[in-house]
Design a protein around this motif. Structure first.
Motif, short mmCIF file in Angstrom:
data_model
loop_
_atom_site.label_atom_id
_atom_site.label_comp_id
_atom_site.label_asym_id
_atom_site.label_seq_id
_atom_site.Cartn_x
_atom_site.Cartn_y
_atom_site.Cartn_z
N ARG A 32 -7.16 5.94 -2.36
CA ARG A 32 -6.53 6.03 -3.68
C ARG A 32 -7.44 5.45 -4.77
NH1 ARG A 32 -4.39 3.78 -7.61
NH2 ARG A 32 -4.84 1.68 -6.90
N GLU A 36 -9.00 7.44 -7.89
CA GLU A 36 -8.65 7.04 -9.25
C GLU A 36 -9.92 6.76 -10.07
OE1 GLU A 36 -6.43 3.36 -9.86
OE2 GLU A 36 -5.21 4.36 -11.39
N LEU A 249 0.21 12.66 -1.31
CA LEU A 249 -0.63 11.79 -2.14
C LEU A 249 -2.05 11.74 -1.59
CD1 LEU A 249 1.93 8.89 -2.76
CD2 LEU A 249 1.26 10.69 -4.39
N ARG A 250 -2.15 11.72 -0.28
CA ARG A 250 -3.46 11.68 0.37
C ARG A 250 -4.27 12.94 0.02
NH1 ARG A 250 -5.38 8.13 4.04
NH2 ARG A 250 -7.21 8.99 5.05
N ALA A 253 -5.59 12.89 -3.51
CA ALA A 253 -6.78 12.04 -3.61
C ALA A 253 -8.00 12.74 -3.00
CB ALA A 253 -6.51 10.70 -2.92
N HIS A 284 -2.99 8.61 -7.77
CA HIS A 284 -3.83 9.14 -6.69
C HIS A 284 -4.80 10.22 -7.17
CE1 HIS A 284 -0.97 6.93 -4.21
NE2 HIS A 284 -1.82 7.08 -3.20
#
Ligand code: SAM
Length: 343
Positions: A32, A36, A249-250, A253, A284
Protein backbone atom coordinates in the motif's frame (compact mmCIF):
# COMPACT_ATOMS: atom_id res chain seq x y z
CA UNK A 1 7.55 -10.55 -0.67
CA UNK A 2 9.01 -7.05 -0.09
CA UNK A 3 11.67 -7.78 -2.72
CA UNK A 4 8.97 -8.80 -5.22
CA UNK A 5 6.98 -5.62 -4.52
CA UNK A 6 10.18 -3.60 -5.06
CA UNK A 7 10.83 -5.37 -8.35
CA UNK A 8 7.33 -4.57 -9.59
CA UNK A 9 7.69 -0.93 -8.50
CA UNK A 10 11.01 -0.70 -10.35
CA UNK A 11 9.37 -1.90 -13.56
CA UNK A 12 11.20 -5.25 -13.64
CA UNK A 13 9.17 -7.78 -15.56
CA UNK A 14 7.95 -10.62 -13.34
CA UNK A 15 7.16 -14.26 -14.07
CA UNK A 16 3.60 -15.59 -13.79
CA UNK A 17 4.63 -17.36 -10.59
CA UNK A 18 5.92 -14.12 -9.07
CA UNK A 19 2.80 -12.19 -10.09
CA UNK A 20 0.70 -14.98 -8.55
CA UNK A 21 2.57 -14.63 -5.26
CA UNK A 22 2.03 -10.88 -5.30
CA UNK A 23 -1.71 -11.36 -5.85
CA UNK A 24 -2.09 -14.00 -3.18
CA UNK A 25 -0.91 -11.75 -0.40
CA UNK A 26 1.55 -10.73 2.25
CA UNK A 27 3.14 -7.40 3.21
CA UNK A 28 -0.14 -5.59 2.49
CA UNK A 29 0.90 -2.40 4.27
CA UNK A 30 4.26 -2.27 2.48
CA UNK A 31 2.51 -2.72 -0.88
CA UNK A 32 0.00 0.00 0.00
CA UNK A 33 2.75 2.44 0.96
CA UNK A 34 4.68 1.83 -2.26
CA UNK A 35 1.54 2.28 -4.36
CA UNK A 36 0.59 5.46 -2.54
CA UNK A 37 4.09 6.85 -3.02
CA UNK A 38 3.94 6.23 -6.77
CA UNK A 39 0.50 7.78 -7.00
CA UNK A 40 1.67 10.87 -5.09
CA UNK A 41 4.76 11.19 -7.30
CA UNK A 42 2.56 11.43 -10.42
CA UNK A 43 -0.71 12.96 -9.25
CA UNK A 44 0.05 14.45 -5.84
CA UNK A 45 -2.87 14.22 -3.44
CA UNK A 46 -5.45 15.22 -6.04
CA UNK A 47 -8.55 13.15 -6.61
CA UNK A 48 -10.34 13.67 -9.92
CA UNK A 49 -14.10 13.72 -10.01
CA UNK A 50 -16.23 12.29 -12.80
CA UNK A 51 -19.97 12.89 -13.01
CA UNK A 52 -21.58 9.57 -13.90
CA UNK A 53 -24.79 9.67 -15.91
CA UNK A 54 -26.55 6.33 -16.29
CA UNK A 55 -28.29 6.79 -19.64
CA UNK A 56 -30.25 3.58 -19.87
CA UNK A 57 -30.76 0.28 -18.10
CA UNK A 58 -32.07 -1.44 -21.22
CA UNK A 59 -29.50 -4.02 -22.27
CA UNK A 60 -29.42 -6.64 -24.99
CA UNK A 61 -26.75 -8.67 -23.21
CA UNK A 62 -27.14 -11.36 -20.62
CA UNK A 63 -23.93 -11.17 -18.59
CA UNK A 64 -24.47 -13.72 -15.83
CA UNK A 65 -23.38 -11.35 -13.04
CA UNK A 66 -25.21 -8.17 -13.99
CA UNK A 67 -28.47 -6.95 -12.47
CA UNK A 68 -29.61 -5.15 -15.63
CA UNK A 69 -29.08 -8.21 -17.87
CA UNK A 70 -31.74 -8.67 -20.55
CA UNK A 71 -33.09 -11.78 -18.80
CA UNK A 72 -33.97 -9.95 -15.58
CA UNK A 73 -37.70 -9.32 -15.99
CA UNK A 74 -37.94 -7.56 -12.64
CA UNK A 75 -36.04 -4.45 -13.69
CA UNK A 76 -38.06 -1.29 -14.23
CA UNK A 77 -36.46 -0.19 -17.49
CA UNK A 78 -35.79 3.47 -18.32
CA UNK A 79 -33.84 5.52 -20.77
CA UNK A 80 -32.99 9.21 -20.41
CA UNK A 81 -33.96 11.63 -23.19
CA UNK A 82 -31.30 13.90 -24.74
CA UNK A 83 -32.83 16.81 -22.78
CA UNK A 84 -32.57 14.87 -19.50
CA UNK A 85 -28.93 13.98 -20.26
CA UNK A 86 -28.05 17.62 -20.97
CA UNK A 87 -29.85 18.68 -17.79
CA UNK A 88 -27.65 16.24 -15.81
CA UNK A 89 -24.53 17.81 -17.37
CA UNK A 90 -25.81 21.31 -16.64
CA UNK A 91 -26.26 20.44 -12.98
CA UNK A 92 -22.90 18.65 -12.93
CA UNK A 93 -21.10 21.62 -14.44
CA UNK A 94 -22.55 23.91 -11.81
CA UNK A 95 -21.44 21.48 -9.09
CA UNK A 96 -17.88 21.63 -10.46
CA UNK A 97 -17.58 18.51 -12.61
CA UNK A 98 -15.33 18.79 -15.67
CA UNK A 99 -15.70 15.20 -16.87
CA UNK A 100 -18.99 13.52 -17.66
CA UNK A 101 -19.25 9.77 -18.06
CA UNK A 102 -22.21 8.52 -20.07
CA UNK A 103 -22.74 4.89 -19.13
CA UNK A 104 -25.45 2.41 -19.95
CA UNK A 105 -26.53 -1.02 -21.01
CA UNK A 106 -26.24 -1.99 -24.66
CA UNK A 107 -29.50 -0.31 -25.63
CA UNK A 108 -30.32 -0.49 -29.36
CA UNK A 109 -32.24 2.79 -29.04
CA UNK A 110 -28.94 4.65 -28.58
CA UNK A 111 -27.95 4.50 -32.23
CA UNK A 112 -25.16 6.70 -33.55
CA UNK A 113 -27.72 9.14 -34.90
CA UNK A 114 -29.14 9.54 -31.39
CA UNK A 115 -25.80 9.60 -29.57
CA UNK A 116 -23.64 11.74 -31.85
CA UNK A 117 -25.80 14.88 -31.49
CA UNK A 118 -25.80 14.38 -27.69
CA UNK A 119 -21.99 14.15 -27.70
CA UNK A 120 -21.74 17.22 -29.96
CA UNK A 121 -24.09 19.26 -27.76
CA UNK A 122 -22.19 18.40 -24.58
CA UNK A 123 -18.85 19.27 -26.14
CA UNK A 124 -20.09 22.54 -27.61
CA UNK A 125 -21.90 23.70 -24.48
CA UNK A 126 -19.08 22.76 -22.10
CA UNK A 127 -15.89 22.81 -24.20
CA UNK A 128 -13.71 22.73 -21.09
CA UNK A 129 -15.10 19.32 -20.13
CA UNK A 130 -13.95 15.83 -21.08
CA UNK A 131 -16.55 13.33 -22.17
CA UNK A 132 -16.22 9.63 -21.43
CA UNK A 133 -18.47 6.98 -22.92
CA UNK A 134 -19.10 3.54 -21.43
CA UNK A 135 -21.71 1.97 -23.64
CA UNK A 136 -20.30 -1.48 -24.25
CA UNK A 137 -19.38 -3.13 -27.52
CA UNK A 138 -20.17 -1.22 -30.71
CA UNK A 139 -18.81 -1.38 -34.24
CA UNK A 140 -15.52 0.26 -35.12
CA UNK A 141 -17.46 2.63 -37.34
CA UNK A 142 -19.67 3.64 -34.42
CA UNK A 143 -16.66 4.24 -32.18
CA UNK A 144 -15.15 6.34 -34.99
CA UNK A 145 -18.29 8.48 -35.38
CA UNK A 146 -18.57 9.06 -31.64
CA UNK A 147 -14.92 10.03 -31.46
CA UNK A 148 -15.40 12.44 -34.34
CA UNK A 149 -18.45 13.87 -32.57
CA UNK A 150 -16.11 14.75 -29.70
CA UNK A 151 -15.95 11.87 -27.20
CA UNK A 152 -12.55 11.85 -25.48
CA UNK A 153 -12.48 8.65 -23.49
CA UNK A 154 -14.10 5.20 -23.48
CA UNK A 155 -14.42 2.72 -20.64
CA UNK A 156 -14.92 -0.92 -21.56
CA UNK A 157 -13.91 -3.34 -18.86
CA UNK A 158 -12.44 -6.47 -20.40
CA UNK A 159 -14.02 -8.29 -17.38
CA UNK A 160 -11.37 -11.04 -17.44
CA UNK A 161 -8.37 -11.66 -19.66
CA UNK A 162 -8.83 -15.43 -19.28
CA UNK A 163 -10.84 -16.79 -22.22
CA UNK A 164 -12.23 -19.74 -20.30
CA UNK A 165 -13.24 -17.59 -17.34
CA UNK A 166 -14.88 -15.12 -19.75
CA UNK A 167 -16.97 -18.03 -21.05
CA UNK A 168 -18.19 -18.78 -17.52
CA UNK A 169 -19.28 -15.19 -16.89
CA UNK A 170 -21.05 -14.62 -20.20
CA UNK A 171 -23.52 -16.42 -22.43
CA UNK A 172 -22.20 -18.16 -25.54
CA UNK A 173 -23.50 -15.31 -27.70
CA UNK A 174 -20.88 -12.97 -26.20
CA UNK A 175 -17.35 -13.12 -27.55
CA UNK A 176 -14.10 -12.67 -25.65
CA UNK A 177 -12.32 -11.92 -28.93
CA UNK A 178 -14.76 -9.19 -29.85
CA UNK A 179 -14.45 -7.48 -26.47
CA UNK A 180 -10.68 -7.45 -26.78
CA UNK A 181 -10.89 -6.29 -30.41
CA UNK A 182 -13.13 -3.39 -29.32
CA UNK A 183 -10.51 -2.26 -26.79
CA UNK A 184 -7.76 -2.19 -29.43
CA UNK A 185 -10.05 -0.30 -31.84
CA UNK A 186 -10.84 2.31 -29.20
CA UNK A 187 -7.17 2.85 -28.52
CA UNK A 188 -6.32 3.06 -32.19
CA UNK A 189 -9.05 5.68 -32.70
CA UNK A 190 -7.34 7.90 -30.14
CA UNK A 191 -9.67 7.50 -27.16
CA UNK A 192 -8.14 7.57 -23.70
CA UNK A 193 -9.15 3.97 -23.10
CA UNK A 194 -10.12 2.12 -19.94
CA UNK A 195 -10.29 -1.60 -19.35
CA UNK A 196 -10.87 -3.41 -16.06
CA UNK A 197 -12.32 -6.32 -14.19
CA UNK A 198 -14.26 -7.42 -11.14
CA UNK A 199 -12.43 -8.99 -8.23
CA UNK A 200 -13.92 -12.25 -6.96
CA UNK A 201 -16.21 -12.91 -9.92
CA UNK A 202 -17.38 -16.54 -9.86
CA UNK A 203 -14.69 -18.96 -11.05
CA UNK A 204 -11.88 -16.39 -10.88
CA UNK A 205 -8.51 -17.98 -10.08
CA UNK A 206 -5.12 -16.49 -9.29
CA UNK A 207 -4.05 -17.58 -12.78
CA UNK A 208 -6.90 -15.52 -14.30
CA UNK A 209 -5.83 -12.48 -12.27
CA UNK A 210 -2.24 -12.97 -13.44
CA UNK A 211 -3.61 -12.81 -17.01
CA UNK A 212 -5.46 -9.59 -16.13
CA UNK A 213 -2.27 -7.98 -14.88
CA UNK A 214 -0.32 -9.17 -17.92
CA UNK A 215 -3.00 -7.84 -20.26
CA UNK A 216 -3.06 -4.49 -18.47
CA UNK A 217 0.70 -4.17 -18.69
CA UNK A 218 0.70 -5.00 -22.40
CA UNK A 219 -2.37 -2.94 -23.38
CA UNK A 220 -1.30 0.10 -21.34
CA UNK A 221 -4.74 1.63 -20.90
CA UNK A 222 -5.09 5.19 -19.61
CA UNK A 223 -7.74 4.03 -17.12
CA UNK A 224 -8.44 0.80 -15.23
CA UNK A 225 -11.75 0.10 -13.47
CA UNK A 226 -11.47 -2.45 -10.68
CA UNK A 227 -14.20 -3.26 -8.19
CA UNK A 228 -15.39 -6.26 -6.22
CA UNK A 229 -17.99 -8.57 -7.72
CA UNK A 230 -21.21 -8.08 -5.76
CA UNK A 231 -24.13 -10.49 -6.19
CA UNK A 232 -27.52 -9.44 -7.52
CA UNK A 233 -30.37 -11.67 -6.37
CA UNK A 234 -32.09 -11.81 -9.76
CA UNK A 235 -29.06 -13.16 -11.64
CA UNK A 236 -27.65 -16.69 -11.98
CA UNK A 237 -24.85 -15.63 -9.60
CA UNK A 238 -27.24 -14.24 -6.99
CA UNK A 239 -26.06 -16.65 -4.28
CA UNK A 240 -22.33 -16.30 -4.90
CA UNK A 241 -20.14 -14.54 -2.33
CA UNK A 242 -18.97 -10.98 -2.90
CA UNK A 243 -15.36 -10.32 -3.85
CA UNK A 244 -12.95 -9.61 -1.00
CA UNK A 245 -12.11 -6.11 0.16
CA UNK A 246 -8.48 -7.00 0.87
CA UNK A 247 -7.94 -8.57 -2.54
CA UNK A 248 -9.60 -5.64 -4.34
CA UNK A 249 -7.34 -3.17 -2.51
CA UNK A 250 -4.32 -5.33 -3.25
CA UNK A 251 -5.12 -5.34 -6.97
CA UNK A 252 -5.60 -1.57 -7.00
CA UNK A 253 -2.13 -1.19 -5.49
CA UNK A 254 -0.59 -3.70 -7.92
CA UNK A 255 -2.13 -1.90 -10.92
CA UNK A 256 -0.82 1.44 -9.62
CA UNK A 257 2.69 -0.08 -9.52
CA UNK A 258 2.31 -1.71 -12.95
CA UNK A 259 1.08 1.50 -14.61
CA UNK A 260 2.23 4.41 -12.43
CA UNK A 261 0.27 7.07 -14.36
CA UNK A 262 -2.99 5.20 -14.74
CA UNK A 263 -6.31 6.84 -13.85
CA UNK A 264 -7.71 4.46 -11.27
CA UNK A 265 -11.16 4.92 -9.75
CA UNK A 266 -12.16 3.95 -6.24
CA UNK A 267 -15.41 2.44 -7.50
CA UNK A 268 -18.99 2.56 -6.26
CA UNK A 269 -18.82 -1.23 -5.82
CA UNK A 270 -15.89 -0.76 -3.41
CA UNK A 271 -17.90 1.87 -1.50
CA UNK A 272 -20.86 -0.52 -1.41
CA UNK A 273 -18.76 -3.43 -0.09
CA UNK A 274 -17.36 -1.40 2.82
CA UNK A 275 -18.46 1.93 4.35
CA UNK A 276 -14.95 3.31 3.92
CA UNK A 277 -14.19 1.43 0.73
CA UNK A 278 -13.75 4.57 -1.34
CA UNK A 279 -11.25 6.09 1.10
CA UNK A 280 -9.38 2.79 1.38
CA UNK A 281 -9.19 2.65 -2.42
CA UNK A 282 -7.63 6.12 -2.50
CA UNK A 283 -5.11 5.06 0.13
CA UNK A 284 -4.17 2.08 -2.07
CA UNK A 285 -3.33 4.15 -5.14
CA UNK A 286 -6.72 5.09 -6.65
CA UNK A 287 -7.02 8.71 -7.87
CA UNK A 288 -10.54 9.03 -9.29
CA UNK A 289 -14.08 8.96 -7.89
CA UNK A 290 -17.24 8.94 -9.95
CA UNK A 291 -20.24 10.37 -8.08
CA UNK A 292 -23.62 9.79 -9.62
CA UNK A 293 -25.31 12.61 -11.56
CA UNK A 294 -28.24 10.52 -12.79
CA UNK A 295 -31.77 11.59 -11.79
CA UNK A 296 -33.05 9.70 -8.69
CA UNK A 297 -35.44 7.40 -10.65
CA UNK A 298 -32.58 6.33 -12.88
CA UNK A 299 -30.24 5.75 -9.96
CA UNK A 300 -32.80 3.53 -8.25
CA UNK A 301 -33.19 1.36 -11.33
CA UNK A 302 -29.56 1.09 -12.45
CA UNK A 303 -28.98 -1.72 -9.98
CA UNK A 304 -26.02 -3.73 -11.24
CA UNK A 305 -25.83 -5.51 -7.87
CA UNK A 306 -27.82 -5.53 -4.64
CA UNK A 307 -27.66 -2.49 -2.32
CA UNK A 308 -25.71 -0.35 -4.80
CA UNK A 309 -24.94 2.97 -3.10
CA UNK A 310 -26.67 5.94 -4.64
CA UNK A 311 -26.99 8.59 -1.95
CA UNK A 312 -24.72 10.71 0.28
CA UNK A 313 -21.14 11.00 -0.92
CA UNK A 314 -21.99 8.64 -3.80
CA UNK A 315 -24.43 11.16 -5.24
CA UNK A 316 -23.15 14.24 -7.04
CA UNK A 317 -25.21 16.48 -4.71
CA UNK A 318 -23.21 15.07 -1.78
CA UNK A 319 -19.99 16.56 -3.13
CA UNK A 320 -19.25 18.44 0.07
CA UNK A 321 -19.53 15.29 2.11
CA UNK A 322 -17.27 13.50 -0.36
CA UNK A 323 -14.71 16.33 -0.29
CA UNK A 324 -14.75 16.27 3.53
CA UNK A 325 -14.22 12.53 3.63
CA UNK A 326 -11.35 12.72 1.15
CA UNK A 327 -9.77 15.56 3.11
CA UNK A 328 -9.90 13.46 6.27
CA UNK A 329 -8.00 10.81 4.32
CA UNK A 330 -5.35 13.41 3.38
CA UNK A 331 -6.57 13.97 -0.20
CA UNK A 332 -8.25 16.74 -2.10
CA UNK A 333 -11.12 16.58 -4.61
CA UNK A 334 -10.23 18.85 -7.54
CA UNK A 335 -12.18 20.62 -10.26
CA UNK A 336 -10.33 19.63 -13.42
CA UNK A 337 -10.70 17.41 -16.47
CA UNK A 338 -8.14 15.14 -14.82
CA UNK A 339 -6.52 13.85 -17.98
CA UNK A 340 -4.04 11.03 -18.06
CA UNK A 341 -0.52 12.40 -17.62
CA UNK A 342 1.77 11.28 -20.38
CA UNK A 343 5.43 10.80 -19.48
N1 SAM B 1 -22.71 -2.04 -20.86
C1 SAM B 1 -21.44 -1.43 -20.69
C2 SAM B 1 -20.34 -2.46 -20.68
O1 SAM B 1 -20.64 -3.64 -20.82
O2 SAM B 1 -19.18 -2.09 -20.60
C3 SAM B 1 -21.35 -0.54 -19.46
C4 SAM B 1 -22.26 -0.84 -18.34
S1 SAM B 1 -21.80 -2.27 -17.39
C5 SAM B 1 -23.20 -2.45 -16.35
C6 SAM B 1 -20.54 -1.59 -16.34
C7 SAM B 1 -19.74 -2.55 -15.48
O3 SAM B 1 -20.49 -2.96 -14.35
C8 SAM B 1 -19.33 -3.85 -16.12
O4 SAM B 1 -18.20 -3.68 -16.90
C9 SAM B 1 -19.11 -4.78 -14.90
O5 SAM B 1 -17.73 -4.98 -14.62
C10 SAM B 1 -19.80 -4.03 -13.75
N2 SAM B 1 -20.76 -4.92 -13.08
C11 SAM B 1 -21.85 -5.49 -13.61
N3 SAM B 1 -22.42 -6.32 -12.72
C12 SAM B 1 -21.68 -6.26 -11.59
C13 SAM B 1 -21.75 -6.92 -10.33
N4 SAM B 1 -22.69 -7.81 -10.06
N5 SAM B 1 -20.81 -6.62 -9.40
C14 SAM B 1 -19.84 -5.72 -9.66
N6 SAM B 1 -19.71 -5.08 -10.85
C15 SAM B 1 -20.62 -5.35 -11.82
Amino acid sequence: MKALIDKLAEGVSLSDGELGLLIEGGEGEYLRERAEKVRIAHYGREVYLRGLIELTNYCGNNCLYCGIRAGNRRVRRYRLSPEEILACCERGYRLGFRTFVLQGGEDPAFTDSVLCPIVESIKSRWPDCALTLSLGERSRESYRRLREAGADRYLLRHETADREHYGRLHPAAMSFDNRMACLYQLKELGYQTGCGFMVGSPGQTTAALVRDLRFIREFEPEMVGIGPFLPHGETPFGDRPAGSLTLTLRLLALVRLLLPRVLLPATTALGTLHPEGRELGILHGANVVMPNLSPPEARENYMLYDNKLNTGAEEAGGLEELARRLEKTGYQAVVSRGDHRKP
